[in-house]
Design a protein around this motif. Sequence first.
Motif, PDB file in Angstrom:
ATOM      1  N   THR A 157       0.846  -1.194   0.000  1.00  0.00           N
ATOM      2  CA  THR A 157       0.000   0.000   0.000  1.00  0.00           C
ATOM      3  C   THR A 157       0.886   1.251   0.000  1.00  0.00           C
ATOM      4  OG1 THR A 157      -0.104  -0.127   2.416  1.00  0.00           O
ATOM      5  CG2 THR A 157      -1.897  -1.140   1.168  1.00  0.00           C
ATOM      6  N   SER A 198       0.989   5.848  -1.025  1.00  0.00           N
ATOM      7  CA  SER A 198       0.219   7.091  -1.149  1.00  0.00           C
ATOM      8  C   SER A 198       0.161   7.518  -2.609  1.00  0.00           C
ATOM      9  CB  SER A 198       0.865   8.206  -0.312  1.00  0.00           C
ATOM     10  OG  SER A 198       2.200   8.439  -0.751  1.00  0.00           O
ATOM     11  N   LEU A 199      -0.674   8.474  -2.902  1.00  0.00           N
ATOM     12  CA  LEU A 199      -0.882   8.894  -4.281  1.00  0.00           C
ATOM     13  C   LEU A 199       0.341   9.594  -4.865  1.00  0.00           C
ATOM     14  CD1 LEU A 199      -4.557  10.263  -4.071  1.00  0.00           C
ATOM     15  CD2 LEU A 199      -3.770   8.048  -4.955  1.00  0.00           C
ATOM     16  N   GLU A 200       1.185  10.212  -4.045  1.00  0.00           N
ATOM     17  CA  GLU A 200       2.349  10.909  -4.592  1.00  0.00           C
ATOM     18  C   GLU A 200       3.577  10.013  -4.758  1.00  0.00           C
ATOM     19  OE1 GLU A 200       2.199  11.700  -0.134  1.00  0.00           O
ATOM     20  OE2 GLU A 200       0.807  11.821  -1.838  1.00  0.00           O
ATOM     21  N   ASP A 201       3.461   8.754  -4.369  1.00  0.00           N
ATOM     22  CA  ASP A 201       4.587   7.837  -4.563  1.00  0.00           C
ATOM     23  C   ASP A 201       4.729   7.501  -6.042  1.00  0.00           C
ATOM     24  OD1 ASP A 201       5.145   7.813  -1.864  1.00  0.00           O
ATOM     25  OD2 ASP A 201       3.960   6.002  -1.457  1.00  0.00           O
TER      26      ASP A 201
END
Length: 395
Positions: free
Chosen positions: A322, A324-327
Amino acid sequence: MSDKSPKPQEPDTDVHDDPDEPAFDWMKPKASGGTSPAAGSAPAASKASAAPATPTGGQPAAAAASQPSAPAGSQPSAPAAGQPGSRADRKAAEAADAEPEPPLFADTVAGRPSHYSEPLPTSALSVRPPEEEVARRNAEREQAAKVKPIGPRVFQVLLAVFYPVILLVLAVRAVTSPLFLWVEYNRPGFPGDGYGFSTDDRMTYGSYAVDYLSNWAGPRYLGGLVNQDGAKLFKDSEVSHMADVKVVMLSSFGAGLLLIILSIIAIIYLRKRSVGGVRRGLFAGSIVTLVIIIGLAVLAVLSWQQFFTEFHRIFFANGTWTFSLEDTLIRLFPGQFWSDAGIVIGGLVFLAATLTFIFTWPTRRRRGVATEQVADADAAEQDEDPASQEEAVRR
Protein backbone atom coordinates in the motif's frame (compact mmCIF):
# COMPACT_ATOMS: atom_id res chain seq x y z
CA MET A 1 28.75 -95.37 -44.48
CA SER A 2 24.97 -95.36 -43.90
CA ASP A 3 23.34 -97.43 -41.19
CA LYS A 4 21.10 -98.91 -43.88
CA SER A 5 23.97 -100.10 -46.12
CA PRO A 6 24.21 -103.92 -46.42
CA LYS A 7 26.83 -105.59 -44.29
CA PRO A 8 29.53 -107.65 -46.02
CA GLN A 9 28.57 -111.29 -46.36
CA GLU A 10 30.60 -113.91 -44.58
CA PRO A 11 32.31 -116.41 -46.85
CA ASP A 12 30.17 -119.46 -47.41
CA THR A 13 31.98 -122.54 -46.21
CA ASP A 14 29.01 -124.85 -46.30
CA VAL A 15 29.93 -127.57 -48.75
CA HIS A 16 26.84 -129.72 -48.31
CA ASP A 17 24.81 -127.61 -50.76
CA ASP A 18 27.58 -127.05 -53.29
CA PRO A 19 27.89 -130.24 -55.32
CA ASP A 20 29.70 -128.61 -58.23
CA GLU A 21 32.89 -127.76 -56.34
CA PRO A 22 35.36 -130.64 -56.93
CA ALA A 23 37.88 -129.21 -54.50
CA PHE A 24 35.71 -130.23 -51.54
CA ASP A 25 34.78 -133.68 -52.68
CA TRP A 26 37.00 -135.29 -50.08
CA MET A 27 35.03 -133.55 -47.30
CA LYS A 28 31.67 -134.93 -48.44
CA PRO A 29 30.18 -138.19 -47.24
CA LYS A 30 29.62 -140.96 -49.71
CA ALA A 31 26.31 -140.90 -51.54
CA SER A 32 25.61 -144.51 -50.59
CA GLY A 33 27.11 -147.35 -48.68
CA GLY A 34 27.14 -145.58 -45.33
CA THR A 35 30.91 -145.51 -45.05
CA SER A 36 33.00 -142.42 -44.85
CA PRO A 37 35.67 -141.60 -47.36
CA ALA A 38 38.30 -142.35 -44.77
CA ALA A 39 37.13 -145.99 -44.56
CA GLY A 40 37.38 -146.57 -48.31
CA SER A 41 40.44 -147.22 -50.39
CA ALA A 42 42.32 -144.06 -51.01
CA PRO A 43 44.20 -145.39 -54.03
CA ALA A 44 40.96 -146.44 -55.67
CA ALA A 45 39.48 -142.97 -55.18
CA SER A 46 42.52 -141.41 -56.64
CA LYS A 47 42.49 -143.81 -59.60
CA ALA A 48 38.88 -143.12 -60.26
CA SER A 49 39.42 -139.40 -60.22
CA ALA A 50 42.49 -139.62 -62.38
CA ALA A 51 41.00 -141.97 -65.02
CA PRO A 52 39.67 -140.24 -68.05
CA ALA A 53 35.95 -140.47 -68.49
CA THR A 54 34.22 -140.50 -71.81
CA PRO A 55 31.62 -137.76 -71.96
CA THR A 56 28.12 -138.99 -72.52
CA GLY A 57 24.84 -137.23 -73.05
CA GLY A 58 26.48 -134.08 -74.28
CA GLN A 59 28.14 -133.24 -70.91
CA PRO A 60 31.62 -131.77 -70.84
CA ALA A 61 34.45 -133.98 -69.81
CA ALA A 62 35.43 -131.75 -66.96
CA ALA A 63 31.94 -131.93 -65.51
CA ALA A 64 31.96 -135.68 -65.83
CA ALA A 65 35.34 -135.90 -64.17
CA SER A 66 34.15 -133.71 -61.31
CA GLN A 67 31.32 -136.06 -60.45
CA PRO A 68 32.16 -138.51 -57.68
CA SER A 69 32.25 -142.17 -58.60
CA ALA A 70 29.19 -144.09 -57.63
CA PRO A 71 28.73 -147.79 -57.24
CA ALA A 72 27.41 -149.68 -60.16
CA GLY A 73 23.66 -149.84 -60.44
CA SER A 74 22.99 -146.71 -58.34
CA GLN A 75 21.12 -143.68 -59.77
CA PRO A 76 22.64 -140.15 -59.51
CA SER A 77 20.88 -137.96 -56.94
CA ALA A 78 19.12 -134.82 -58.23
CA PRO A 79 20.00 -131.45 -56.72
CA ALA A 80 17.67 -129.96 -54.06
CA ALA A 81 14.63 -128.12 -55.33
CA GLY A 82 15.13 -124.35 -55.69
CA GLN A 83 18.85 -124.53 -54.88
CA PRO A 84 21.10 -122.74 -57.38
CA GLY A 85 23.49 -124.91 -59.25
CA SER A 86 26.60 -122.88 -58.39
CA ARG A 87 27.98 -120.30 -55.91
CA ALA A 88 27.60 -117.46 -58.43
CA ASP A 89 23.93 -118.28 -58.98
CA ARG A 90 23.27 -118.31 -55.23
CA LYS A 91 25.00 -114.94 -54.75
CA ALA A 92 22.92 -113.43 -57.53
CA ALA A 93 19.72 -114.74 -55.95
CA GLU A 94 20.65 -113.34 -52.55
CA ALA A 95 21.42 -109.94 -54.09
CA ALA A 96 18.04 -109.95 -55.86
CA ASP A 97 16.21 -110.75 -52.61
CA ALA A 98 17.98 -108.00 -50.61
CA GLU A 99 15.76 -104.90 -49.90
CA PRO A 100 17.20 -101.68 -51.37
CA GLU A 101 18.14 -98.92 -48.91
CA PRO A 102 15.64 -96.00 -48.92
CA PRO A 103 17.01 -92.60 -49.94
CA LEU A 104 17.76 -90.17 -47.13
CA PHE A 105 15.79 -87.10 -48.26
CA ALA A 106 12.95 -88.50 -50.33
CA ASP A 107 9.44 -87.97 -49.00
CA THR A 108 8.09 -91.26 -50.42
CA VAL A 109 9.60 -94.33 -51.97
CA ALA A 110 7.29 -96.57 -54.02
CA GLY A 111 4.24 -95.20 -52.19
CA ARG A 112 5.71 -95.65 -48.69
CA PRO A 113 6.56 -92.68 -46.35
CA SER A 114 10.25 -92.03 -45.83
CA HIS A 115 11.88 -92.42 -42.44
CA TYR A 116 13.44 -88.94 -42.78
CA SER A 117 10.41 -86.94 -43.95
CA GLU A 118 9.50 -83.94 -41.72
CA PRO A 119 6.10 -82.24 -41.29
CA LEU A 120 5.53 -78.96 -43.03
CA PRO A 121 6.09 -75.80 -40.89
CA THR A 122 2.45 -74.73 -41.35
CA SER A 123 0.91 -78.13 -40.68
CA ALA A 124 -0.03 -77.06 -37.11
CA LEU A 125 -1.97 -74.06 -38.43
CA SER A 126 -4.57 -76.29 -40.04
CA VAL A 127 -5.47 -77.78 -36.66
CA ARG A 128 -8.34 -75.77 -35.21
CA PRO A 129 -8.37 -75.48 -31.41
CA PRO A 130 -11.48 -76.45 -29.48
CA GLU A 131 -14.49 -74.16 -29.55
CA GLU A 132 -14.11 -73.39 -25.83
CA GLU A 133 -10.53 -72.24 -26.37
CA VAL A 134 -11.56 -70.05 -29.32
CA ALA A 135 -14.35 -68.44 -27.28
CA ARG A 136 -12.02 -67.83 -24.34
CA ARG A 137 -9.41 -66.15 -26.55
CA ASN A 138 -12.03 -63.97 -28.21
CA ALA A 139 -13.38 -62.88 -24.81
CA GLU A 140 -9.89 -62.03 -23.57
CA ARG A 141 -9.17 -60.07 -26.73
CA GLU A 142 -12.36 -58.05 -26.41
CA GLN A 143 -11.67 -57.37 -22.75
CA ALA A 144 -8.13 -56.21 -23.55
CA ALA A 145 -9.47 -53.93 -26.27
CA LYS A 146 -11.93 -52.31 -23.85
CA VAL A 147 -9.33 -51.69 -21.13
CA LYS A 148 -7.37 -48.58 -22.07
CA PRO A 149 -3.81 -48.08 -20.78
CA ILE A 150 -3.44 -45.70 -17.88
CA GLY A 151 -0.44 -43.83 -19.34
CA PRO A 152 -2.32 -41.86 -22.02
CA ARG A 153 -5.06 -40.97 -19.55
CA VAL A 154 -2.54 -39.57 -17.07
CA PHE A 155 -0.89 -37.43 -19.73
CA GLN A 156 -4.24 -36.19 -20.97
CA VAL A 157 -5.18 -35.07 -17.45
CA LEU A 158 -1.80 -33.39 -16.98
CA LEU A 159 -2.18 -31.57 -20.29
CA ALA A 160 -5.65 -30.40 -19.32
CA VAL A 161 -4.37 -29.13 -15.94
CA PHE A 162 -1.25 -27.42 -17.31
CA TYR A 163 -3.00 -25.65 -20.16
CA PRO A 164 -4.83 -22.94 -18.10
CA VAL A 165 -1.71 -22.12 -16.11
CA ILE A 166 0.41 -21.84 -19.24
CA LEU A 167 -2.10 -19.49 -20.87
CA LEU A 168 -2.25 -17.32 -17.74
CA VAL A 169 1.55 -17.05 -17.46
CA LEU A 170 1.89 -16.17 -21.14
CA ALA A 171 -0.79 -13.48 -20.80
CA VAL A 172 0.94 -11.97 -17.77
CA ARG A 173 4.24 -11.96 -19.65
CA ALA A 174 2.56 -10.11 -22.51
CA VAL A 175 1.30 -7.42 -20.11
CA THR A 176 4.66 -6.93 -18.39
CA SER A 177 6.33 -5.54 -21.51
CA PRO A 178 7.24 -2.07 -22.78
CA LEU A 179 4.80 -2.54 -25.65
CA PHE A 180 1.84 -2.72 -23.32
CA LEU A 181 3.16 0.32 -21.44
CA TRP A 182 3.35 2.36 -24.61
CA VAL A 183 -0.18 1.35 -25.67
CA GLU A 184 -1.54 2.08 -22.20
CA TYR A 185 0.12 5.48 -21.75
CA ASN A 186 -0.87 6.65 -25.23
CA ARG A 187 -4.42 5.38 -25.35
CA PRO A 188 -7.20 7.94 -25.08
CA GLY A 189 -8.75 8.30 -21.67
CA PHE A 190 -5.78 7.16 -19.67
CA PRO A 191 -5.48 9.42 -16.61
CA GLY A 192 -2.49 11.77 -16.51
CA ASP A 193 -0.08 12.39 -13.64
CA GLY A 194 -1.11 15.26 -11.37
CA TYR A 195 2.43 15.58 -9.94
CA GLY A 196 4.34 16.46 -13.11
CA PHE A 197 5.21 13.22 -14.98
CA SER A 198 4.74 13.55 -18.69
CA THR A 199 4.01 10.64 -21.01
CA ASP A 200 7.71 10.37 -21.90
CA ASP A 201 8.68 10.41 -18.22
CA ARG A 202 6.19 7.68 -17.49
CA MET A 203 7.42 5.61 -20.43
CA THR A 204 11.05 5.97 -19.34
CA TYR A 205 10.60 5.28 -15.64
CA GLY A 206 7.91 2.68 -16.19
CA SER A 207 10.20 0.74 -18.58
CA TYR A 208 12.82 0.54 -15.83
CA ALA A 209 10.27 -0.92 -13.45
CA VAL A 210 8.98 -3.47 -15.98
CA ASP A 211 12.48 -4.52 -17.06
CA TYR A 212 13.45 -5.03 -13.43
CA LEU A 213 10.73 -7.67 -13.06
CA SER A 214 12.18 -9.90 -15.77
CA ASN A 215 15.95 -9.42 -15.42
CA TRP A 216 18.43 -10.68 -12.82
CA ALA A 217 19.49 -7.27 -11.48
CA GLY A 218 19.44 -6.44 -7.79
CA PRO A 219 17.39 -3.80 -5.95
CA ARG A 220 19.94 -1.12 -6.89
CA TYR A 221 18.57 -1.27 -10.42
CA LEU A 222 15.61 0.79 -9.12
CA GLY A 223 17.06 2.17 -5.90
CA GLY A 224 19.77 4.09 -7.76
CA LEU A 225 17.39 5.97 -10.06
CA VAL A 226 16.92 9.73 -9.46
CA ASN A 227 14.47 12.24 -10.87
CA GLN A 228 15.20 15.64 -12.41
CA ASP A 229 15.87 17.38 -9.09
CA GLY A 230 18.35 14.65 -8.01
CA ALA A 231 16.11 12.99 -5.44
CA LYS A 232 15.57 9.23 -5.38
CA LEU A 233 12.90 8.18 -7.78
CA PHE A 234 11.69 5.18 -5.72
CA LYS A 235 11.50 4.98 -1.96
CA ASP A 236 12.97 2.05 -0.11
CA SER A 237 9.50 0.64 0.57
CA GLU A 238 8.71 0.81 -3.13
CA VAL A 239 11.97 -0.90 -4.06
CA SER A 240 11.28 -3.60 -1.46
CA HIS A 241 7.80 -4.22 -2.86
CA MET A 242 9.14 -4.41 -6.41
CA ALA A 243 11.67 -6.96 -5.21
CA ASP A 244 8.82 -9.06 -3.82
CA VAL A 245 6.92 -8.70 -7.09
CA LYS A 246 10.04 -9.77 -8.97
CA VAL A 247 10.28 -12.98 -6.94
CA VAL A 248 6.65 -13.81 -7.70
CA MET A 249 7.04 -13.00 -11.40
CA LEU A 250 10.24 -14.98 -11.89
CA SER A 251 8.74 -17.93 -10.03
CA SER A 252 5.65 -17.75 -12.24
CA PHE A 253 7.73 -17.56 -15.42
CA GLY A 254 9.89 -20.48 -14.31
CA ALA A 255 6.85 -22.58 -13.43
CA GLY A 256 5.28 -21.69 -16.77
CA LEU A 257 8.44 -22.71 -18.64
CA LEU A 258 8.55 -26.03 -16.78
CA LEU A 259 4.89 -26.70 -17.56
CA ILE A 260 5.49 -25.90 -21.22
CA ILE A 261 8.30 -28.47 -21.35
CA LEU A 262 6.15 -31.08 -19.61
CA SER A 263 3.26 -30.32 -21.94
CA ILE A 264 5.50 -30.82 -24.98
CA ILE A 265 6.58 -34.19 -23.58
CA ALA A 266 2.94 -35.12 -22.98
CA ILE A 267 2.03 -34.12 -26.54
CA ILE A 268 4.85 -36.23 -28.00
CA TYR A 269 3.82 -39.20 -25.88
CA LEU A 270 0.15 -38.89 -26.77
CA ARG A 271 0.90 -38.58 -30.48
CA LYS A 272 2.75 -41.91 -30.36
CA ARG A 273 0.59 -43.85 -27.92
CA SER A 274 -2.94 -42.43 -28.15
CA VAL A 275 -4.69 -41.44 -31.35
CA GLY A 276 -6.62 -38.24 -30.62
CA GLY A 277 -5.15 -37.96 -27.12
CA VAL A 278 -3.67 -34.50 -27.72
CA ARG A 279 -6.98 -33.21 -29.01
CA ARG A 280 -8.88 -34.60 -26.03
CA GLY A 281 -6.36 -33.19 -23.55
CA LEU A 282 -6.43 -29.71 -25.07
CA PHE A 283 -10.21 -29.81 -25.35
CA ALA A 284 -10.54 -30.60 -21.65
CA GLY A 285 -7.93 -27.94 -20.82
CA SER A 286 -9.81 -25.30 -22.79
CA ILE A 287 -13.00 -26.11 -20.91
CA VAL A 288 -11.20 -25.80 -17.57
CA THR A 289 -9.62 -22.51 -18.66
CA LEU A 290 -12.93 -21.04 -19.76
CA VAL A 291 -14.58 -22.00 -16.47
CA ILE A 292 -11.76 -20.44 -14.43
CA ILE A 293 -11.47 -17.23 -16.44
CA ILE A 294 -15.23 -16.70 -16.51
CA GLY A 295 -15.42 -17.21 -12.74
CA LEU A 296 -12.58 -14.73 -12.10
CA ALA A 297 -14.14 -12.22 -14.49
CA VAL A 298 -17.43 -12.39 -12.62
CA LEU A 299 -15.68 -11.77 -9.30
CA ALA A 300 -13.69 -8.86 -10.76
CA VAL A 301 -16.78 -7.23 -12.24
CA LEU A 302 -18.78 -7.57 -9.04
CA SER A 303 -16.10 -5.96 -6.87
CA TRP A 304 -12.84 -4.99 -8.52
CA GLN A 305 -11.35 -3.37 -5.43
CA GLN A 306 -12.07 -6.39 -3.27
CA PHE A 307 -10.69 -8.67 -5.95
CA PHE A 308 -7.50 -6.56 -6.24
CA THR A 309 -7.01 -6.53 -2.48
CA GLU A 310 -7.46 -10.28 -2.04
CA PHE A 311 -5.09 -10.94 -4.90
CA HIS A 312 -2.31 -8.93 -3.21
CA ARG A 313 -2.98 -10.59 0.14
CA ILE A 314 -2.31 -13.98 -1.38
CA PHE A 315 1.21 -13.10 -2.57
CA PHE A 316 2.36 -10.23 -0.34
CA ALA A 317 2.41 -9.42 3.35
CA ASN A 318 0.01 -6.84 4.68
CA GLY A 319 1.33 -3.28 4.71
CA THR A 320 4.03 -3.90 2.09
CA TRP A 321 1.97 -3.14 -1.01
CA THR A 322 0.00 0.00 0.00
CA PHE A 323 1.35 3.46 -1.03
CA SER A 324 0.22 7.09 -1.15
CA LEU A 325 -0.88 8.89 -4.28
CA GLU A 326 2.35 10.91 -4.59
CA ASP A 327 4.59 7.84 -4.56
CA THR A 328 6.27 6.95 -7.86
CA LEU A 329 4.66 3.51 -8.23
CA ILE A 330 1.16 4.98 -7.98
CA ARG A 331 2.00 7.81 -10.40
CA LEU A 332 3.39 5.33 -12.94
CA PHE A 333 0.81 2.58 -12.41
CA PRO A 334 -2.51 4.06 -11.27
CA GLY A 335 -5.62 2.03 -10.63
CA GLN A 336 -6.73 2.32 -14.27
CA PHE A 337 -3.54 0.64 -15.38
CA TRP A 338 -4.25 -2.46 -13.24
CA SER A 339 -7.86 -2.72 -14.32
CA ASP A 340 -6.77 -2.48 -17.97
CA ALA A 341 -4.07 -5.07 -17.36
CA GLY A 342 -6.62 -7.43 -15.78
CA ILE A 343 -8.95 -7.00 -18.76
CA VAL A 344 -6.13 -7.69 -21.24
CA ILE A 345 -4.95 -10.77 -19.34
CA GLY A 346 -8.47 -12.17 -19.09
CA GLY A 347 -9.18 -11.34 -22.75
CA LEU A 348 -6.03 -13.05 -24.02
CA VAL A 349 -6.67 -16.16 -21.97
CA PHE A 350 -10.33 -16.27 -22.99
CA LEU A 351 -9.49 -15.83 -26.68
CA ALA A 352 -6.84 -18.58 -26.65
CA ALA A 353 -9.10 -20.98 -24.74
CA THR A 354 -12.04 -20.30 -27.07
CA LEU A 355 -9.95 -20.97 -30.19
CA THR A 356 -8.62 -24.15 -28.65
CA PHE A 357 -12.13 -25.22 -27.74
CA ILE A 358 -13.31 -24.68 -31.32
CA PHE A 359 -10.41 -26.40 -33.04
CA THR A 360 -10.49 -29.42 -30.72
CA TRP A 361 -14.25 -29.92 -30.66
CA PRO A 362 -14.92 -33.66 -31.22
CA THR A 363 -16.81 -33.42 -34.50
CA ARG A 364 -18.00 -36.51 -36.36
CA ARG A 365 -15.23 -36.19 -38.93
CA ARG A 366 -12.53 -35.94 -36.27
CA ARG A 367 -13.92 -38.95 -34.42
CA GLY A 368 -14.05 -40.89 -37.69
CA VAL A 369 -10.46 -40.00 -38.52
CA ALA A 370 -9.40 -41.09 -35.06
CA THR A 371 -11.26 -44.38 -35.43
CA GLU A 372 -9.62 -45.07 -38.80
CA GLN A 373 -6.20 -44.27 -37.36
CA VAL A 374 -6.80 -46.69 -34.49
CA ALA A 375 -7.87 -49.41 -36.94
CA ASP A 376 -4.80 -48.78 -39.11
CA ALA A 377 -2.54 -48.94 -36.07
CA ASP A 378 -4.11 -52.23 -34.95
CA ALA A 379 -3.74 -53.69 -38.45
CA ALA A 380 -0.10 -52.62 -38.60
CA GLU A 381 0.63 -54.22 -35.23
CA GLN A 382 -1.09 -57.44 -36.33
CA ASP A 383 0.94 -57.50 -39.55
CA GLU A 384 4.17 -57.07 -37.60
CA ASP A 385 3.31 -59.71 -34.98
CA PRO A 386 3.75 -63.31 -36.28
CA ALA A 387 1.79 -64.68 -33.30
CA SER A 388 -1.23 -62.60 -34.30
CA GLN A 389 -1.00 -63.88 -37.84
CA GLU A 390 -0.83 -67.47 -36.63
CA GLU A 391 -3.84 -66.95 -34.35
CA ALA A 392 -5.79 -65.36 -37.21
CA VAL A 393 -5.05 -68.38 -39.41
CA ARG A 394 -6.20 -70.73 -36.68
CA ARG A 395 -9.51 -68.86 -36.39
